[in-house]
Design a protein around this motif. Structure first.
Motif, PDB file in Angstrom:
ATOM      1  N   SER A  69       0.815  -1.212   0.000  1.00 24.31           N
ATOM      2  CA  SER A  69       0.000   0.000   0.000  1.00 24.31           C
ATOM      3  C   SER A  69       0.846   1.257   0.000  1.00 24.31           C
ATOM      4  CB  SER A  69      -0.940  -0.001   1.213  1.00 24.31           C
ATOM      5  OG  SER A  69      -0.228   0.204   2.431  1.00 24.31           O
ATOM      6  N   MET A  70       2.073   1.186   0.534  1.00 22.73           N
ATOM      7  CA  MET A  70       3.021   2.305   0.506  1.00 22.73           C
ATOM      8  C   MET A  70       4.416   1.736   0.296  1.00 22.73           C
ATOM      9  SD  MET A  70       1.922   5.075   3.412  1.00 22.73           S
ATOM     10  CE  MET A  70       0.246   5.666   3.588  1.00 22.73           C
ATOM     11  N   PRO A  71       4.743   1.362  -0.912  1.00 23.64           N
ATOM     12  CA  PRO A  71       6.011   0.668  -1.160  1.00 23.64           C
ATOM     13  C   PRO A  71       7.241   1.542  -0.937  1.00 23.64           C
ATOM     14  CG  PRO A  71       4.909   1.196  -3.226  1.00 23.64           C
ATOM     15  CD  PRO A  71       3.943   1.547  -2.134  1.00 23.64           C
ATOM     16  N   THR A  72       8.319   0.871  -0.579  1.00 21.75           N
ATOM     17  CA  THR A  72       9.637   1.493  -0.494  1.00 21.75           C
ATOM     18  C   THR A  72      10.522   0.797  -1.540  1.00 21.75           C
ATOM     19  OG1 THR A  72      10.468  -0.092   1.128  1.00 21.75           O
ATOM     20  CG2 THR A  72       9.315   1.845   1.985  1.00 21.75           C
ATOM     21  N   GLY A  73      11.806   1.057  -1.500  1.00 19.63           N
ATOM     22  CA  GLY A  73      12.718   0.359  -2.397  1.00 19.63           C
ATOM     23  C   GLY A  73      12.927  -1.093  -2.024  1.00 19.63           C
ATOM     24  N   PHE A  74      12.439  -1.467  -0.838  1.00 18.51           N
ATOM     25  CA  PHE A  74      12.578  -2.844  -0.346  1.00 18.51           C
ATOM     26  C   PHE A  74      11.426  -3.671  -0.922  1.00 18.51           C
ATOM     27  CE2 PHE A  74      12.110  -6.162   2.971  1.00 18.51           C
ATOM     28  CZ  PHE A  74      13.406  -6.644   2.971  1.00 18.51           C
ATOM     29  N   THR A  75      11.662  -4.302  -2.062  1.00 22.81           N
ATOM     30  CA  THR A  75      10.612  -5.002  -2.798  1.00 22.81           C
ATOM     31  C   THR A  75      10.959  -6.485  -2.947  1.00 22.81           C
ATOM     32  OG1 THR A  75      11.685  -4.409  -4.876  1.00 22.81           O
ATOM     33  CG2 THR A  75       9.946  -2.937  -4.074  1.00 22.81           C
ATOM     34  N   GLY A  76      10.075  -7.222  -3.610  1.00 22.97           N
ATOM     35  CA  GLY A  76      10.243  -8.659  -3.734  1.00 22.97           C
ATOM     36  C   GLY A  76      11.517  -9.086  -4.430  1.00 22.97           C
ATOM     37  N   ASP A  77      12.038  -8.255  -5.318  1.00 24.39           N
ATOM     38  CA  ASP A  77      13.249  -8.647  -6.033  1.00 24.39           C
ATOM     39  C   ASP A  77      14.528  -8.401  -5.226  1.00 24.39           C
ATOM     40  OD1 ASP A  77      13.276  -5.915  -6.118  1.00 24.39           O
ATOM     41  OD2 ASP A  77      13.445  -5.737  -8.302  1.00 24.39           O
ATOM     42  N   THR A  78      14.376  -7.980  -3.982  1.00 28.38           N
ATOM     43  CA  THR A  78      15.549  -7.762  -3.123  1.00 28.38           C
ATOM     44  C   THR A  78      15.842  -8.975  -2.235  1.00 28.38           C
ATOM     45  OG1 THR A  78      14.255  -6.774  -1.324  1.00 28.38           O
ATOM     46  CG2 THR A  78      15.096  -5.278  -3.033  1.00 28.38           C
ATOM     47  N   ILE A  79      15.066 -10.045  -2.396  1.00 33.41           N
ATOM     48  CA  ILE A  79      15.259 -11.215  -1.545  1.00 33.41           C
ATOM     49  C   ILE A  79      15.592 -12.446  -2.375  1.00 33.41           C
ATOM     50  CG2 ILE A  79      13.724 -10.305   0.235  1.00 33.41           C
ATOM     51  CD1 ILE A  79      11.587 -12.268  -0.701  1.00 33.41           C
ATOM     52  N   ARG A  80      16.236 -13.404  -1.711  1.00 37.74           N
ATOM     53  CA  ARG A  80      16.545 -14.693  -2.330  1.00 37.74           C
ATOM     54  C   ARG A  80      15.714 -15.754  -1.627  1.00 37.74           C
ATOM     55  NH1 ARG A  80      22.474 -17.754  -2.604  1.00 37.74           N
ATOM     56  NH2 ARG A  80      21.702 -19.704  -3.521  1.00 37.74           N
ATOM     57  N   ILE A  81      14.904 -16.472  -2.408  1.00 35.17           N
ATOM     58  CA  ILE A  81      13.994 -17.472  -1.848  1.00 35.17           C
ATOM     59  C   ILE A  81      14.574 -18.862  -2.063  1.00 35.17           C
ATOM     60  CG2 ILE A  81      11.640 -18.389  -1.903  1.00 35.17           C
ATOM     61  CD1 ILE A  81      10.781 -15.688  -3.137  1.00 35.17           C
ATOM     62  N   PHE A  82      14.526 -19.665  -1.005  1.00 36.37           N
ATOM     63  CA  PHE A  82      15.061 -21.025  -1.057  1.00 36.37           C
ATOM     64  C   PHE A  82      13.926 -22.034  -1.268  1.00 36.37           C
ATOM     65  CE2 PHE A  82      17.986 -18.433   1.367  1.00 36.37           C
ATOM     66  CZ  PHE A  82      19.210 -18.770   0.824  1.00 36.37           C
ATOM     67  N   GLU A  83      14.306 -23.244  -1.635  1.00 38.95           N
ATOM     68  CA  GLU A  83      13.312 -24.266  -1.964  1.00 38.95           C
ATOM     69  C   GLU A  83      12.409 -24.613  -0.785  1.00 38.95           C
ATOM     70  OE1 GLU A  83      15.214 -27.660  -3.638  1.00 38.95           O
ATOM     71  OE2 GLU A  83      15.849 -26.611  -5.472  1.00 38.95           O
ATOM     72  N   ASP A  84      12.892 -24.427   0.418  1.00 33.03           N
ATOM     73  CA  ASP A  84      12.077 -24.769   1.591  1.00 33.03           C
ATOM     74  C   ASP A  84      11.140 -23.636   2.016  1.00 33.03           C
ATOM     75  OD1 ASP A  84      13.824 -22.934   2.685  1.00 33.03           O
ATOM     76  OD2 ASP A  84      14.577 -24.261   4.273  1.00 33.03           O
ATOM     77  N   GLY A  85      11.096 -22.559   1.215  1.00 26.24           N
ATOM     78  CA  GLY A  85      10.169 -21.473   1.516  1.00 26.24           C
ATOM     79  C   GLY A  85      10.744 -20.366   2.372  1.00 26.24           C
ATOM     80  N   HIS A  86      11.994 -20.499   2.791  1.00 27.61           N
ATOM     81  CA  HIS A  86      12.635 -19.442   3.565  1.00 27.61           C
ATOM     82  C   HIS A  86      13.334 -18.464   2.614  1.00 27.61           C
ATOM     83  CE1 HIS A  86      11.817 -22.222   6.802  1.00 27.61           C
ATOM     84  NE2 HIS A  86      12.172 -21.292   7.672  1.00 27.61           N
ATOM     85  N   TYR A  87      13.704 -17.320   3.132  1.00 30.24           N
ATOM     86  CA  TYR A  87      14.353 -16.318   2.290  1.00 30.24           C
ATOM     87  C   TYR A  87      15.395 -15.549   3.088  1.00 30.24           C
ATOM     88  CZ  TYR A  87      11.915 -12.506   4.647  1.00 30.24           C
ATOM     89  OH  TYR A  87      11.488 -11.608   5.592  1.00 30.24           O
ATOM     90  N   LEU A  88      16.318 -14.950   2.364  1.00 25.75           N
ATOM     91  CA  LEU A  88      17.286 -13.999   2.905  1.00 25.75           C
ATOM     92  C   LEU A  88      17.255 -12.750   2.034  1.00 25.75           C
ATOM     93  CD1 LEU A  88      20.372 -16.316   3.606  1.00 25.75           C
ATOM     94  CD2 LEU A  88      18.863 -15.271   5.320  1.00 25.75           C
ATOM     95  N   VAL A  89      17.634 -11.637   2.616  1.00 24.13           N
ATOM     96  CA  VAL A  89      17.677 -10.369   1.880  1.00 24.13           C
ATOM     97  C   VAL A  89      19.040 -10.233   1.219  1.00 24.13           C
ATOM     98  CG1 VAL A  89      17.479  -7.859   2.066  1.00 24.13           C
ATOM     99  CG2 VAL A  89      16.081  -9.337   3.540  1.00 24.13           C
ATOM    100  N   ASN A  90      19.039  -9.852  -0.055  1.00 24.42           N
ATOM    101  CA  ASN A  90      20.302  -9.633  -0.755  1.00 24.42           C
ATOM    102  C   ASN A  90      21.134  -8.579  -0.026  1.00 24.42           C
ATOM    103  OD1 ASN A  90      19.452 -11.436  -2.724  1.00 24.42           O
ATOM    104  ND2 ASN A  90      18.586  -9.820  -4.007  1.00 24.42           N
ATOM    105  N   GLU A  91      22.441  -8.793  -0.021  1.00 23.27           N
ATOM    106  CA  GLU A  91      23.329  -7.942   0.777  1.00 23.27           C
ATOM    107  C   GLU A  91      23.213  -6.465   0.420  1.00 23.27           C
ATOM    108  OE1 GLU A  91      28.059  -7.542   1.098  1.00 23.27           O
ATOM    109  OE2 GLU A  91      27.271  -9.455   1.876  1.00 23.27           O
ATOM    110  N   ASP A  92      23.212  -6.146  -0.853  1.00 24.35           N
ATOM    111  CA  ASP A  92      23.139  -4.742  -1.265  1.00 24.35           C
ATOM    112  C   ASP A  92      21.842  -4.089  -0.773  1.00 24.35           C
ATOM    113  OD1 ASP A  92      25.574  -4.935  -2.468  1.00 24.35           O
ATOM    114  OD2 ASP A  92      24.793  -5.072  -4.521  1.00 24.35           O
ATOM    115  N   ALA A  93      20.743  -4.817  -0.891  1.00 28.60           N
ATOM    116  CA  ALA A  93      19.454  -4.289  -0.444  1.00 28.60           C
ATOM    117  C   ALA A  93      19.429  -4.132   1.067  1.00 28.60           C
ATOM    118  CB  ALA A  93      18.325  -5.208  -0.904  1.00 28.60           C
ATOM    119  N   TRP A  94      20.022  -5.091   1.777  1.00 29.40           N
ATOM    120  CA  TRP A  94      20.072  -4.998   3.232  1.00 29.40           C
ATOM    121  C   TRP A  94      20.819  -3.740   3.663  1.00 29.40           C
ATOM    122  CZ3 TRP A  94      18.102  -8.342   7.042  1.00 29.40           C
ATOM    123  CH2 TRP A  94      18.498  -8.042   8.355  1.00 29.40           C
ATOM    124  N   LEU A  95      21.960  -3.524   3.046  1.00 28.91           N
ATOM    125  CA  LEU A  95      22.768  -2.360   3.419  1.00 28.91           C
ATOM    126  C   LEU A  95      22.046  -1.059   3.098  1.00 28.91           C
ATOM    127  CD1 LEU A  95      26.286  -3.575   2.207  1.00 28.91           C
ATOM    128  CD2 LEU A  95      25.370  -3.602   4.536  1.00 28.91           C
TER     129      LEU A  95
END
Length: 254
Positions: free
Chosen positions: A131-157
């Motif tokens: 509803s109020m997006p920031t630069g932190f969007t779905g393409d800033t994360i890496r999704i694993f086969e088990d359904g967990h995710y981590l945030v890409n380093e550049d996006a995290w910083l």
């Protein structure tokens, strides 16, 4: 019968003893439970913990498994259940959703949201973010086969750790705890702030949860608002200010 001088001296001694007490002993609520956000752990609260513990508050930090929202709620409820007496429940970021669910316990007397989601019943963190997006969007994360995710380093910083020193920012990026992607779709079933007083510490430079979204959620909840000029990781970047908001909450409730 004691004379006036004796009464005045006794009163002065009593007043001096009272004013010398640390903050927690003057507060109506002494127990504080801290809940961290996604992809991090309870150590993010360390400086806030130290500040409150120095004032003799009884502070407990929850460690969330982040395997599902239900598991995280259960983890918070376990800690709530072992507190002796009333408490203030504090949530950072995603932890705001969790405390809204677990905060319906009668011993939770107030809630503090720190750069946090504050969903109402039926709302998800994913929909609120959209509803109020920031630069932190779905393409800033890496999704694993088990359904967990981590945030890409550049996006995290850029979006999560802004406000931290370069060394701290990089450490938090590289010590992430993977969270389950399902937390974004979970629709809240309880919003404890509807029935209990709440406080909101808004991060004015937040790159994860838009500051205006934080303000909007706090306003509809009737929260007491404190704006802090820093990024998303307020427990680490502004621990003294965050601790002060928690003290305010603890002294305001019974």
């Amino acid at each position: 019968m004691p004379n006036l001088k004796t009464l005045l001296i006794s009163g002065a001694v009593a007043l001096g003893a009272m004013t010398a007490q640390p903050g927690a002993l003057l507060a109506d609520v002494n127990n504080i439970v801290l809940v961290h956000g996604a992809n991090i752990d309870g150590t993010t609260w360390r400086k806030v913990y130290d500040s409150l513990a120095d004032d003799e508050y009884s502070v407990t930090v929850v460690q969330l498994p982040m395997t599902s929202v239900e598991d995280d709620i259960a983890a918070v409820r376990r800690i709530i259940g072992i507190q002796e007496g009333p408490m203030i429940l504090v949530g950072h970021s995603y932890g705001g959703l969790v405390i809204g669910e677990a905060g319906d316990d009668p011993n939770v007397r107030g809630l503090v949201y720190v750069a946090a989601f504050q969903p109402d019943v039926g709302e998800s963190t994913g929909a609120l973010s959209a509803s109020m997006p920031t630069g932190f969007t779905g393409d800033t994360i890496r999704i694993f086969e088990d359904g967990h995710y981590l945030v890409n380093e550049d996006a995290w910083l850029s979006f999560v750790a802004n406000g931290l020193s370069d060394e701290e920012a990089l450490f938090t990026a590289r010590s992430q705890a993977a969270s389950n992607l399902s937390i974004f779709a979970y629709e809240s079933t309880t919003a404890a702030w509807n029935d209990k007083p709440s406080w909101s510490a808004i991060a004015t430079d937040d790159g994860v949860i838009a500051p205006d979204l934080q303000r909007q959620m706090a306003e509809r909840a009737g929260s007491t608002v404190v704006e802090i000029e820093n990024g998303h990781m307020l427990p680490m970047t502004s621990p003294d200010e965050v601790a002060d908001v928690i003290r305010q909450a603890a002294s305001a409730v019974e």
